[in-house]
Design a protein around this motif. Structure first.
Motif, PDB file in Angstrom:
ATOM      1  N   ARG A 218      42.449  37.534 -53.572  1.00  0.00           N
ATOM      2  CA  ARG A 218      42.911  36.169 -53.325  1.00  0.00           C
ATOM      3  C   ARG A 218      41.755  35.295 -52.844  1.00  0.00           C
TER       4      ARG A 218
ATOM      5  N   ARG B 263      46.612  29.059 -52.665  1.00  0.00           N
ATOM      6  CA  ARG B 263      47.927  28.739 -53.229  1.00  0.00           C
ATOM      7  C   ARG B 263      48.810  27.984 -52.240  1.00  0.00           C
ATOM      8  N   THR B 264      48.524  28.137 -50.962  1.00  0.00           N
ATOM      9  CA  THR B 264      49.305  27.458 -49.926  1.00  0.00           C
ATOM     10  C   THR B 264      49.102  25.939 -49.974  1.00  0.00           C
TER      11      THR B 264
ATOM     12  N   THR C 280      53.053  33.211 -47.340  1.00  0.00           N
ATOM     13  CA  THR C 280      51.806  33.458 -48.061  1.00  0.00           C
ATOM     14  C   THR C 280      51.785  34.911 -48.508  1.00  0.00           C
ATOM     15  N   ASP C 281      51.183  35.160 -49.667  1.00  0.00           N
ATOM     16  CA  ASP C 281      51.134  36.539 -50.153  1.00  0.00           C
ATOM     17  C   ASP C 281      50.003  37.336 -49.508  1.00  0.00           C
TER      18      ASP C 281
END
Length: 105
Positions: A82, A27-28, A11-12
């Motif tokens: 995010r 996004r995950t 993950t970022d």
């Protein structure tokens, strides 16, 4: 770390714990076969898997699953640019099981 079916997912932004609930980057969700759309104007996410949809809105504890109102313990959060969503709520509403591993946090 996020582990999906024995595989660690990068993950970022690190998942966070808020009010005892784990939130992770939206996004995950791709690792669960789920798609999403983010509406920046309404600050809401529409998350879809097959015919099921969940709509979550930032800072609101009311969500919608297939257009039916449901309560969520911790609303969507914005951090470091995010979108973070409540992991257990999203995964279980799409038929997955979620577990928190205390030993690894």
């Amino acid at each position: 770390a996020v582990n999906v079916n024995g595989k660690f997912i990068a993950t970022d932004v690190s998942p966070i714990i808020k009010d005892g609930r784990v939130l992770f980057p939206i996004r995950t969700l791709a690792s669960l076969g789920v798609t999403y759309q983010w509406d920046s104007k309404s600050q809401s996410a529409l998350i879809t898997k097959g015919k099921d949809q969940i709509k979550l809105t930032a800072n609101k504890k009311e969500a919608f699953k297939n257009n039916q109102a449901v309560q969520v313990y911790v609303p969507v959060q914005m951090t470091q640019g995010r979108i973070l969503v409540p992991f257990r709520f999203v995964s279980e509403n799409f038929g997955y099981k979620a577990n928190y591993e205390k030993i690894r946090s």
